[in-house]
Design a protein around this motif. Structure first.
Motif, PDB file in Angstrom:
ATOM      1  N   GLY A 178      28.660 -63.286  -3.547  1.00 10.84           N
ATOM      2  CA  GLY A 178      29.309 -64.483  -4.064  1.00 10.84           C
ATOM      3  C   GLY A 178      28.928 -65.668  -3.221  1.00 10.84           C
ATOM      4  O   GLY A 178      28.497 -65.522  -2.071  1.00 10.84           O
ATOM      5  N   GLY A 223      25.344 -58.029  -1.976  1.00  5.74           N
ATOM      6  CA  GLY A 223      25.580 -59.018  -0.920  1.00  5.74           C
ATOM      7  C   GLY A 223      25.965 -58.338   0.387  1.00  5.74           C
ATOM      8  O   GLY A 223      26.718 -58.886   1.188  1.00  5.74           O
ATOM      9  N   GLY A 265      24.303 -57.752   3.018  1.00 10.61           N
ATOM     10  CA  GLY A 265      23.528 -58.111   4.201  1.00 10.61           C
ATOM     11  C   GLY A 265      24.283 -58.929   5.229  1.00 10.61           C
ATOM     12  O   GLY A 265      23.806 -59.120   6.351  1.00 10.61           O
ATOM     13  N   HIS A 266      25.461 -59.415   4.869  1.00  8.78           N
ATOM     14  CA  HIS A 266      26.171 -60.292   5.803  1.00  8.78           C
ATOM     15  C   HIS A 266      27.671 -60.285   5.500  1.00  8.78           C
ATOM     16  O   HIS A 266      28.086 -59.922   4.392  1.00  8.78           O
ATOM     17  N   VAL A 297      33.383 -64.966   9.096  1.00  8.59           N
ATOM     18  CA  VAL A 297      32.129 -64.208   8.966  1.00  8.59           C
ATOM     19  C   VAL A 297      31.002 -64.817   9.801  1.00  8.59           C
ATOM     20  O   VAL A 297      29.832 -64.620   9.505  1.00  8.59           O
ATOM     21  N   ASP A 328      20.947 -57.189  -1.370  1.00  9.40           N
ATOM     22  CA  ASP A 328      21.205 -58.592  -1.006  1.00  9.40           C
ATOM     23  C   ASP A 328      20.046 -59.422  -1.542  1.00  9.40           C
ATOM     24  O   ASP A 328      18.919 -58.921  -1.664  1.00  9.40           O
ATOM     25  N   ILE A 329      20.317 -60.677  -1.819  1.00 10.12           N
ATOM     26  CA  ILE A 329      19.243 -61.575  -2.247  1.00 10.12           C
ATOM     27  C   ILE A 329      18.229 -61.746  -1.117  1.00 10.12           C
ATOM     28  O   ILE A 329      17.061 -62.022  -1.342  1.00 10.12           O
ATOM     29  N   TYR A 370      34.643 -72.764  -7.834  1.00  8.32           N
ATOM     30  CA  TYR A 370      34.885 -71.513  -7.103  1.00  8.32           C
ATOM     31  C   TYR A 370      36.203 -70.874  -7.532  1.00  8.32           C
ATOM     32  O   TYR A 370      36.251 -69.681  -7.848  1.00  8.32           O
ATOM     33  N   LEU A 377      18.124 -57.830  -4.199  1.00  4.83           N
ATOM     34  CA  LEU A 377      18.729 -58.040  -5.514  1.00  4.83           C
ATOM     35  C   LEU A 377      19.416 -59.393  -5.575  1.00  4.83           C
ATOM     36  O   LEU A 377      20.289 -59.694  -4.761  1.00  4.83           O
ATOM     37  N   ASP A 378      19.023 -60.175  -6.562  1.00  3.27           N
ATOM     38  CA  ASP A 378      19.761 -61.386  -6.916  1.00  3.27           C
ATOM     39  C   ASP A 378      20.644 -60.996  -8.098  1.00  3.27           C
ATOM     40  O   ASP A 378      20.145 -60.717  -9.194  1.00  3.27           O
ATOM     41  N   VAL A 379      21.968 -60.968  -7.877  1.00  2.00           N
ATOM     42  CA  VAL A 379      22.865 -60.442  -8.921  1.00  2.00           C
ATOM     43  C   VAL A 379      22.906 -61.320 -10.167  1.00  2.00           C
ATOM     44  O   VAL A 379      23.407 -60.889 -11.204  1.00  2.00           O
ATOM     45  N   THR A 394      38.575 -65.168   6.031  1.00  2.00           N
ATOM     46  CA  THR A 394      37.935 -64.077   6.767  1.00  2.00           C
ATOM     47  C   THR A 394      36.740 -64.651   7.506  1.00  2.00           C
ATOM     48  O   THR A 394      35.836 -65.234   6.891  1.00  2.00           O
ATOM     49  N   SER A 447      37.246 -60.671  -5.318  1.00  2.00           N
ATOM     50  CA  SER A 447      37.747 -61.950  -5.822  1.00  2.00           C
ATOM     51  C   SER A 447      38.098 -62.817  -4.609  1.00  2.00           C
ATOM     52  O   SER A 447      37.320 -62.885  -3.651  1.00  2.00           O
ATOM     53  N   LYS A 451      36.640 -67.116  -9.376  1.00  5.96           N
ATOM     54  CA  LYS A 451      37.338 -65.967  -8.775  1.00  5.96           C
ATOM     55  C   LYS A 451      38.510 -65.508  -9.645  1.00  5.96           C
ATOM     56  O   LYS A 451      38.864 -64.326  -9.653  1.00  5.96           O
ATOM     57  N   SER A 460      31.295 -69.561   6.769  1.00  4.40           N
ATOM     58  CA  SER A 460      29.898 -69.310   7.112  1.00  4.40           C
ATOM     59  C   SER A 460      29.203 -70.539   7.687  1.00  4.40           C
ATOM     60  O   SER A 460      27.993 -70.562   7.829  1.00  4.40           O
TER      61      SER A 460
HETATM   62  N1  LIG Z   1      34.862 -65.218   3.946  1.00  3.39           N
HETATM   63  C1  LIG Z   1      35.983 -65.549   3.317  1.00  3.39           C
HETATM   64  O1  LIG Z   1      36.904 -66.159   3.881  1.00  3.39           O
HETATM   65  C2  LIG Z   1      36.187 -65.139   1.867  1.00  3.39           C
HETATM   66  C3  LIG Z   1      37.464 -65.288   1.307  1.00  3.39           C
HETATM   67  C4  LIG Z   1      37.677 -64.900   0.002  1.00  3.39           C
HETATM   68  C5  LIG Z   1      36.645 -64.341  -0.743  1.00  3.39           C
HETATM   69  N2  LIG Z   1      35.422 -64.214  -0.199  1.00  3.39           N
HETATM   70  C6  LIG Z   1      34.370 -63.612  -1.038  1.00  3.39           C
HETATM   71  O2  LIG Z   1      33.802 -62.514  -0.355  1.00  3.39           O
HETATM   72  C7  LIG Z   1      32.437 -62.361  -0.747  1.00  3.39           C
HETATM   73  C8  LIG Z   1      31.556 -62.348   0.508  1.00  3.39           C
HETATM   74  O3  LIG Z   1      31.757 -63.576   1.182  1.00  3.39           O
HETATM   75  P1  LIG Z   1      31.291 -63.791   2.711  1.00  3.39           P
HETATM   76  O4  LIG Z   1      32.228 -64.754   3.304  1.00  3.39           O
HETATM   77  O5  LIG Z   1      31.066 -62.487   3.369  1.00  3.39           O
HETATM   78  O6  LIG Z   1      29.897 -64.549   2.453  1.00  3.39           O
HETATM   79  P2  LIG Z   1      28.561 -64.583   3.317  1.00  3.39           P
HETATM   80  O7  LIG Z   1      27.895 -65.851   2.900  1.00  3.39           O
HETATM   81  O8  LIG Z   1      28.808 -64.314   4.742  1.00  3.39           O
HETATM   82  O9  LIG Z   1      27.742 -63.333   2.727  1.00  3.39           O
HETATM   83  C9  LIG Z   1      27.354 -63.286   1.376  1.00  3.39           C
HETATM   84  C10 LIG Z   1      26.125 -62.412   1.231  1.00  3.39           C
HETATM   85  O10 LIG Z   1      25.765 -62.447  -0.168  1.00  3.39           O
HETATM   86  C11 LIG Z   1      24.371 -62.701  -0.276  1.00  3.39           C
HETATM   87  N3  LIG Z   1      24.105 -63.382  -1.539  1.00  3.39           N
HETATM   88  C12 LIG Z   1      24.280 -64.710  -1.845  1.00  3.39           C
HETATM   89  N4  LIG Z   1      23.889 -64.943  -3.101  1.00  3.39           N
HETATM   90  C13 LIG Z   1      23.495 -63.749  -3.616  1.00  3.39           C
HETATM   91  C14 LIG Z   1      22.977 -63.346  -4.880  1.00  3.39           C
HETATM   92  N5  LIG Z   1      22.756 -64.233  -5.873  1.00  3.39           N
HETATM   93  N6  LIG Z   1      22.691 -62.035  -5.067  1.00  3.39           N
HETATM   94  C15 LIG Z   1      22.875 -61.137  -4.071  1.00  3.39           C
HETATM   95  N7  LIG Z   1      23.314 -61.458  -2.849  1.00  3.39           N
HETATM   96  C16 LIG Z   1      23.625 -62.760  -2.630  1.00  3.39           C
HETATM   97  C17 LIG Z   1      24.016 -63.548   0.942  1.00  3.39           C
HETATM   98  O11 LIG Z   1      22.633 -63.463   1.258  1.00  3.39           O
HETATM   99  C18 LIG Z   1      24.920 -62.942   2.008  1.00  3.39           C
HETATM  100  O12 LIG Z   1      24.288 -61.880   2.701  1.00  3.39           O
HETATM  101  C19 LIG Z   1      32.139 -63.519  -1.698  1.00  3.39           C
HETATM  102  O13 LIG Z   1      32.273 -63.062  -3.038  1.00  3.39           O
HETATM  103  C20 LIG Z   1      33.203 -64.532  -1.354  1.00  3.39           C
HETATM  104  O14 LIG Z   1      33.481 -65.389  -2.431  1.00  3.39           O
HETATM  105  C21 LIG Z   1      35.152 -64.603   1.092  1.00  3.39           C
END
Ligand SMILES: NC(=O)c1ccc[n+]([C@@H]2O[C@H](COP(=O)([O-])OP(=O)(O)OC[C@H]3O[C@@H](n4cnc5c(N)ncnc54)[C@H](O)[C@@H]3O)[C@@H](O)[C@H]2O)c1
Length: 272
Positions: A93, A19, A21-22, A193, A43-44, A158, A63-65, A191, A145, A162, A211
């Motif tokens: 995630g 993941g 990519g973003h 993003v 990344d997917i 969710y 990659l789709d995990v 966080t 997590s 986690k 997001s």
């Molecule tokens: N942003 C927050 O506030 C926050 C807080 C706590 C935890 N998290 C965790 O941090 C991680 C990243 O979150 P984020 O906010 O950066 O999300 P995001 O949506 O900005 O980025 C997630 C990335 O994962 C990729 N993705 C989605 N499904 C996928 C799959 N099946 N296989 C591979 N890649 C896949 C997406 O294309 C994307 O590039 C996640 O596990 C999320 O649960 C985020």
């Protein structure tokens, strides 16, 4: 004489970030590369993975995990392309659109989220640990997590996923310690993003999704999250690179004796 700069230096190490990519994954991939690691970004969405890889001088693959066979192939590809796998960051995630009252959660929502957030982490840990054990050089596994694992608020799908990631982290830390593989979790708090778009100054549950997609409008659980975020001790959302810095700590010799923990990087969220 060894200095702290040597402890943090990841030169010669190979990392794979799912993941990447973003958002948080992109920041972690960037931080690991800045510390000297060669990084495979998966990344997917291949376009996003390529964009991150291009920016940091890394490599990319689609990659789709949640696809077990694809995970096995991606880990093997990392080793065949870059010569090793020293650091695995299980970041991919999903959260948007999966919250809400339990009566509204469909089987499909439940399965889809768990297939990425839990099955995906398991598949990657299994493939990654196997590669590390086979190479015999130890390693680091960092699972992403969330504060929601300890302080529920997004919903049963969710928050449950986690929490599962946390206990999987501890179980693996125990099992893999004899192989010198440290397994830890990061628990990000809120966080932001959404790139250049600043966090809302007067948040409502509609605008709080990091997001952009509304989370769980009208859901009392989501109001808990809103209330926590508006009272966050640090007073503002986290920047993705704050997760990146913590990932470098857990990936580097700085944390050589640290295994089986979750590290909240949350601006004080879990103090509330
Ligand atoms: N942003 C927050 O506030 C926050 C807080 C706590 C935890 N998290 C965790 O941090 C991680 C990243 O979150 P984020 O906010 O950066 O999300 P995001 O949506 O900005 O980025 C997630 C990335 O994962 C990729 N993705 C989605 N499904 C996928 C799959 N099946 N296989 C591979 N890649 C896949 C997406 O294309 C994307 O590039 C996640 O596990 C999320 O649960 C985020």
């Amino acid at each position: 004489m060894t200095t702290p700069n040597d402890w943090i230096d990841l030169t010669g190490k190979v990392a794979h970030v799912t993941g990447g990519g973003h958002g948080i994954g992109e920041a972690i991939a960037t931080a690991l590369a800045m510390a000297g690691a060669q990084v495979m970004v998966s990344d997917i969405d291949l376009g996003k993975a390529l964009a991150t890889a291009d920016k940091i001088g890394g490599h990319a693959l689609a990659l789709d995990v949640s696809d077990r066979a694809a995970v096995d192939e991606a880990i093997a590809k990392t080793v065949s392309t870059l010569g090793a796998l020293d650091i695995l960051v299980n970041n991919a995630g999903v959260y948007n659109g999966f919250g809400g009252p339990v009566r509204d959660i469909t089987d499909d929502m439940w399965r889809t989220l768990w297939s990425v957030n839990v099955d995906g982490v398991f598949y990657c840990c299994r493939a990654g640990a196997s590669a590390m054990i086979e190479a015999g050089n130890g390693g680091r596994i960092i699972n992403i997590s969330s504060t929601q694992a300890m302080s529920p608020g997004v919903g049963v799908t969710y928050d449950g996923s986690k929490a599962a990631v946390l206990q999987m982290t501890k179980a693996l830390a125990l099992e893999l310690a004899p192989h010198n593989i440290n397994v830890n979790a990061l628990a990000p708090g809120p966080t932001w993003v959404r790139g250049g778009k600043p966090p809302p100054t007067n948040p409502t549950s509609d605008t709080l999704s990091p997001s952009g997609t509304p989370m769980t409008t009208g859901n009392p659980l989501s109001d808990t999250v809103v209330s926590h975020i508006t009272r966050l001790p640090k007073g503002h959302w986290g920047d993705p690179m704050e997760q990146g810095k913590a990932a470098v700590f857990l990936a580097s010799d700085m944390s050589s004796f640290v295994t089986g923990i979750y590290l909240p990087v949350d601006g004080g969220y879990l103090l509330l």
